[in-house]
Motif scaffolding. Structure first.
Motif, PDB file in Angstrom:
ATOM      1  N   VAL A   1       0.857  -1.187   0.000  1.00 46.27           N
ATOM      2  CA  VAL A   1       0.000   0.000   0.000  1.00 46.27           C
ATOM      3  C   VAL A   1       0.891   1.234   0.000  1.00 46.27           C
ATOM      4  N   LEU A   2       0.646   2.130  -0.954  1.00 51.35           N
ATOM      5  CA  LEU A   2       1.349   3.405  -1.041  1.00 51.35           C
ATOM      6  C   LEU A   2       0.325   4.511  -1.234  1.00 51.35           C
ATOM      7  N   ASN A   3       0.385   5.531  -0.392  1.00 54.25           N
ATOM      8  CA  ASN A   3      -0.557   6.661  -0.506  1.00 54.25           C
ATOM      9  C   ASN A   3      -2.004   6.176  -0.557  1.00 54.25           C
ATOM     10  N   GLU A   4      -2.310   5.169   0.277  1.00 54.23           N
ATOM     11  CA  GLU A   4      -3.652   4.603   0.399  1.00 54.23           C
ATOM     12  C   GLU A   4      -4.115   3.903  -0.876  1.00 54.23           C
ATOM     13  N   CYS A   5      -3.182   3.579  -1.757  1.00 55.82           N
ATOM     14  CA  CYS A   5      -3.497   2.858  -2.999  1.00 55.82           C
ATOM     15  C   CYS A   5      -2.814   1.491  -2.990  1.00 55.82           C
ATOM     16  N   LEU A   6      -3.461   0.524  -3.629  1.00 52.44           N
ATOM     17  CA  LEU A   6      -2.869  -0.801  -3.772  1.00 52.44           C
ATOM     18  C   LEU A   6      -1.694  -0.731  -4.729  1.00 52.44           C
ATOM     19  N   CYS A   7      -0.594  -1.385  -4.369  1.00 53.22           N
ATOM     20  CA  CYS A   7       0.544  -1.441  -5.289  1.00 53.22           C
ATOM     21  C   CYS A   7       1.034  -2.872  -5.423  1.00 53.22           C
TER      22      CYS A   7
ATOM     23  N   VAL B   1      11.437   6.818  -3.149  1.00 57.38           N
ATOM     24  CA  VAL B   1      10.840   5.543  -2.741  1.00 57.38           C
ATOM     25  C   VAL B   1      11.702   4.891  -1.670  1.00 57.38           C
ATOM     26  N   LEU B   2      11.068   4.551  -0.545  1.00 62.47           N
ATOM     27  CA  LEU B   2      11.774   3.898   0.556  1.00 62.47           C
ATOM     28  C   LEU B   2      11.630   2.387   0.440  1.00 62.47           C
ATOM     29  N   LEU B   3      12.789   1.695   0.362  1.00 56.35           N
ATOM     30  CA  LEU B   3      12.845   0.242   0.223  1.00 56.35           C
ATOM     31  C   LEU B   3      13.775  -0.343   1.284  1.00 56.35           C
ATOM     32  N   MET B   4      13.855  -1.665   1.298  1.00 62.95           N
ATOM     33  CA  MET B   4      14.840  -2.332   2.138  1.00 62.95           C
ATOM     34  C   MET B   4      15.685  -3.238   1.257  1.00 62.95           C
ATOM     35  N   PHE B   5      17.000  -3.239   1.510  1.00 67.99           N
ATOM     36  CA  PHE B   5      17.911  -4.064   0.725  1.00 67.99           C
ATOM     37  C   PHE B   5      19.081  -4.478   1.616  1.00 67.99           C
ATOM     38  N   GLU B   6      19.376  -5.780   1.626  1.00 68.84           N
ATOM     39  CA  GLU B   6      20.452  -6.309   2.483  1.00 68.84           C
ATOM     40  C   GLU B   6      20.283  -5.864   3.937  1.00 68.84           C
ATOM     41  N   PHE B   7      19.045  -5.912   4.432  1.00 72.51           N
ATOM     42  CA  PHE B   7      18.710  -5.615   5.828  1.00 72.51           C
ATOM     43  C   PHE B   7      18.917  -4.153   6.214  1.00 72.51           C
ATOM     44  N   ASP B   8      18.990  -3.272   5.239  1.00 71.08           N
ATOM     45  CA  ASP B   8      19.096  -1.841   5.504  1.00 71.08           C
ATOM     46  C   ASP B   8      18.104  -1.075   4.638  1.00 71.08           C
ATOM     47  N   LEU B   9      17.703   0.103   5.127  1.00 69.58           N
ATOM     48  CA  LEU B   9      16.791   0.940   4.367  1.00 69.58           C
ATOM     49  C   LEU B   9      17.537   1.658   3.240  1.00 69.58           C
ATOM     50  N   VAL B  10      16.849   1.804   2.109  1.00 67.16           N
ATOM     51  CA  VAL B  10      17.414   2.466   0.938  1.00 67.16           C
ATOM     52  C   VAL B  10      16.372   3.447   0.410  1.00 67.16           C
TER      53      VAL B  10
ATOM     54  N   SER C   1      -6.600   1.715 -14.250  1.00 61.27           N
ATOM     55  CA  SER C   1      -5.935   2.757 -13.460  1.00 61.27           C
ATOM     56  C   SER C   1      -4.541   2.342 -12.972  1.00 61.27           C
ATOM     57  N   TRP C   2      -4.112   1.102 -13.303  1.00 61.81           N
ATOM     58  CA  TRP C   2      -2.750   0.694 -12.945  1.00 61.81           C
ATOM     59  C   TRP C   2      -1.733   1.562 -13.701  1.00 61.81           C
ATOM     60  N   ILE C   3      -0.745   2.078 -12.987  1.00 59.59           N
ATOM     61  CA  ILE C   3       0.348   2.807 -13.636  1.00 59.59           C
ATOM     62  C   ILE C   3       1.677   2.243 -13.133  1.00 59.59           C
ATOM     63  N   LYS C   4       2.686   2.251 -14.004  1.00 58.87           N
ATOM     64  CA  LYS C   4       4.027   1.842 -13.564  1.00 58.87           C
ATOM     65  C   LYS C   4       4.634   3.028 -12.820  1.00 58.87           C
ATOM     66  N   LEU C   5       4.781   2.870 -11.496  1.00 60.19           N
ATOM     67  CA  LEU C   5       5.204   3.988 -10.659  1.00 60.19           C
ATOM     68  C   LEU C   5       6.702   4.252 -10.746  1.00 60.19           C
ATOM     69  N   VAL C   6       7.490   3.184 -10.624  1.00 60.42           N
ATOM     70  CA  VAL C   6       8.938   3.366 -10.601  1.00 60.42           C
ATOM     71  C   VAL C   6       9.639   2.057 -10.954  1.00 60.42           C
TER      72      VAL C   6
ATOM     73  N   PHE D   1      13.805  -3.694 -10.141  1.00 64.20           N
ATOM     74  CA  PHE D   1      12.670  -3.927  -9.248  1.00 64.20           C
ATOM     75  C   PHE D   1      11.573  -2.955  -9.687  1.00 64.20           C
ATOM     76  N   VAL D   2      10.411  -3.495 -10.045  1.00 65.08           N
ATOM     77  CA  VAL D   2       9.349  -2.684 -10.662  1.00 65.08           C
ATOM     78  C   VAL D   2       8.169  -2.552  -9.704  1.00 65.08           C
ATOM     79  N   VAL D   3       7.629  -1.336  -9.597  1.00 68.27           N
ATOM     80  CA  VAL D   3       6.475  -1.064  -8.736  1.00 68.27           C
ATOM     81  C   VAL D   3       5.351  -0.472  -9.574  1.00 68.27           C
ATOM     82  N   TRP D   4       4.164  -1.096  -9.485  1.00 67.39           N
ATOM     83  CA  TRP D   4       2.954  -0.590 -10.122  1.00 67.39           C
ATOM     84  C   TRP D   4       2.002  -0.083  -9.042  1.00 67.39           C
TER      85      TRP D   4
END
Length: 385
Positions: free
Chosen positions: A281-287, A340-349, A310-315, A297-300
Motif C-alpha cells: 500500500v502506497l498513498n492509500e493505494c494498492l501497489c 521511494v523507501l525500500l529495504m535491501f540487504e537488511f538496511d533501508l534504501v 488505473s494501474w500505472i508503472k510507478l517506478v 525492481f518494478v512497482v505498479w
C-alpha cells in the motif's frame, strides 16, 4: 493586577511543561468548548497523553471516541515507521518518516519500543497497520493488536486450527467502516489437502472473538504474505490452479459484506519476472512489485481501486552489484518528491527516480532490519471501541 500580568499567569507553566490547573480553568471560562476541541485535536499524541493530567475535563475529552476520531482525521499523514531488528533478541525501533527521509546525511533519532509480549527470542511477524494499530502474528495461532503511541495492546484468543507441518496462516488487518470495527482476517492454508478450500476466520476487536466466514475461493491459495488493506477491503496475491496450469491473481475480501472478488493485475511482463509479485500500500493505494530479470525492481500502483485501467508503472529501481543475490523488499513509502523507501540487504534504501540516485538513511542505535511497517500516531485503543 495589570492585564499584562494576568496574561502571563494564563500561560504560566510548571517546570515539567504542564499547564497550571488554575490557568486551564480560567481559559475554559472564556474559550468556547468547540475551539478547545479543535485546538487539542491538532496536537500530537505524546503531548495529549501529558495533557490528560491537566484537569478532569481534558482527560475525559482526550479519551472520548468522537475526539479520538477527530484527532485521527488530522493526523492521517503523521507517519512513523516501525522496524524489527535482525538481532537474536526481538527488538523494535520507531522513528518519524519525515526525519528519516529529510536527514539522510545525518543519523535519525529513533525510539526503542517495549513490545508487550514477553518472549525475547521469538520474532513475531508484522501483519500490517491501520489507524495507528499495528498487528503482529504470534505463532500463526493468534494476533496482537498494539498501539505503540499510547502503549496499549490486546491479544486475541487462539484460532484453534488443526495445525500440522506445512500449514500456514495468512493474516490481514483492516477496518469495517459500516460496523466501525477493526477486524483481522486469518486464512488457514493446508497444502497437505490439495483440493480443500482455505478456511477463513474473522477476528472482531469489538467482541474480542473469532468467527468463521466463507472459505477462500476454490482452487486459490494466498501466498504467505499478509493481506493489504485498501478502501474497505483486504487483498492477497494468490496462487490459482486450473488443471495443470498455475498462475496468480489478486483476491479481494470486502470487510463489510465479507464477500470475495478478483482484482486484475496490470498488463506486465509476466514471462520476464524472476519473482512472485507482492502487494503493498502506497498513498492509500494498492501497489504491486516484482523483480524484472534480476536487473530491476518494478512497482505498479492502482490509482483507482478496482479499476484495472488505473494501474500505472510507478517506478523502476535498478539493482546495484549484488553478489549475494539479495532482493528489494517494500516499497514502504513514497515521499512528496517521489523518493521511494525500500529495504535491501537488511538496511533501508531511498531511491530518487528523478536522478536515479540512492541514499542510505541511518538510524540511531540500530543497523540491520528484518521487517518494517508504516503507521500513524493516533489515540485509537484496542482495549475499548
Amino acid at each position: 493586577m495589570s492585564s499584562s500580568s494576568q496574561g502571563r499567569r494564563r500561560i504560566d507553566y510548571h517546570q515539567r511543561g504542564v499547564i497550571r490547573t488554575s490557568s486551564i480553568m480560567e481559559m475554559e471560562a472564556f474559550i468556547p468548548e468547540e475551539l478547545v476541541v479543535e485546538i487539542l485535536s491538532r496536537i500530537p499524541v505524546k503531548c495529549l497523553l501529558k495533557f490528560r493530567c491537566v484537569c478532569k475535563s481534558w482527560n475525559s475529552l482526550i479519551s472520548d471516541s468522537y475526539f479520538i476520531k477527530k484527532h485521527l482525521h488530522h493526523f492521517t499523514h503523521h507517519n512513523r515507521i516501525i522496524l524489527s531488528a535482525t538481532t537474536a533478541e526481538f527488538h523494535l525501533n520507531s522513528c518519524y518518516l519525515n526525519s528519516l527521509i529529510s536527514s539522510t546525511s545525518s543519523t535519525t533519532i529513533s525510539e526503542h519500543l517495549n513490545y508487550p509480549v514477553k518472549n525475547k527470542y521469538r520474532h513475531d511477524g508484522i501483519v500490517g497497520s491501520c489507524d495507528g494499530l499495528v498487528c503482529f502474528a504470534i505463532k500463526g495461532d493468534c494476533v496482537l493488536l498494539w498501539n505503540p503511541s499510547i502503549r496499549v495492546s490486546k491479544k486475541s484468543p487462539p484460532l484453534g486450527n488443526n495445525w500440522r507441518p506445512g500449514c500456514f496462516t495468512s493474516f490481514g488487518l483492516g477496518y469495517d467502516h459500516v460496523k466501525q470495527d477493526y477486524k483481522v482476517v486469518a486464512v488457514f492454508c493446508d497444502p497437505n489437502h490439495f483440493f480443500s478450500e482455505s478456511k477463513v476466520k474473522v477476528y472482531s476487536m469489538a467482541t474480542n472473538s473469532w468467527r468463521k466466514i466463507q472459505d477462500f475461493p476454490h482452487g486459490v491459495t494466498p501466498y504467505q504474505n499478509s493481506g493489504k488493506f485498501v478502501t474497505g477491503t483486504l487483498n492477497w496475491a494468490s496462487n490459482f490452479t486450473l488443471g495443470s496450469t498455475s498462475s496468480w491473481i489478486i483476491v479481494s475480501l470486502d470487510l463489510q459484506k465479507e464477500s470475495y472478488r478478483e482484482i486484475l493485475p496490470p498488463d506486465y511482463e509476466k514471462e520476464e519476472t524472476s519473482s512472485t509479485p507482492t502487494l503493498g500500500v502506497l498513498n492509500e493505494c494498492l501497489c504491486m512489485s516484482y523483480d524484472h530479470k534480476r536487473t530491476h525492481f518494478v512497482v505498479w500502483l492502482m490509482k483507482d481501486y478496482g479499476v484495472t485501467e488505473s494501474w500505472i508503472k510507478l517506478v523502476t529501481v535498478p539493482y546495484l552489484p549484488n553478489p549475494e543475490d539479495f532482493s528489494y523488499s517494500g516499497p514502504y513509502y513514497v515521499s512528496e518528491k517521489g523518493e521511494v523507501l525500500l529495504m535491501f540487504e537488511f538496511d533501508l534504501v531511498l531511491f530518487d527516480p528523478s536522478d536515479r540516485s540512492f541514499k542510505y538513511p541511518r538510524i540511531q542505535n540500530g543497523k540491520g532490519w528484518f521487517d518494517a511497517e508504516v503507521y500513524v500516531e493516533t489515540l485509537v485503543s484496542p482495549m475499548k471501541h
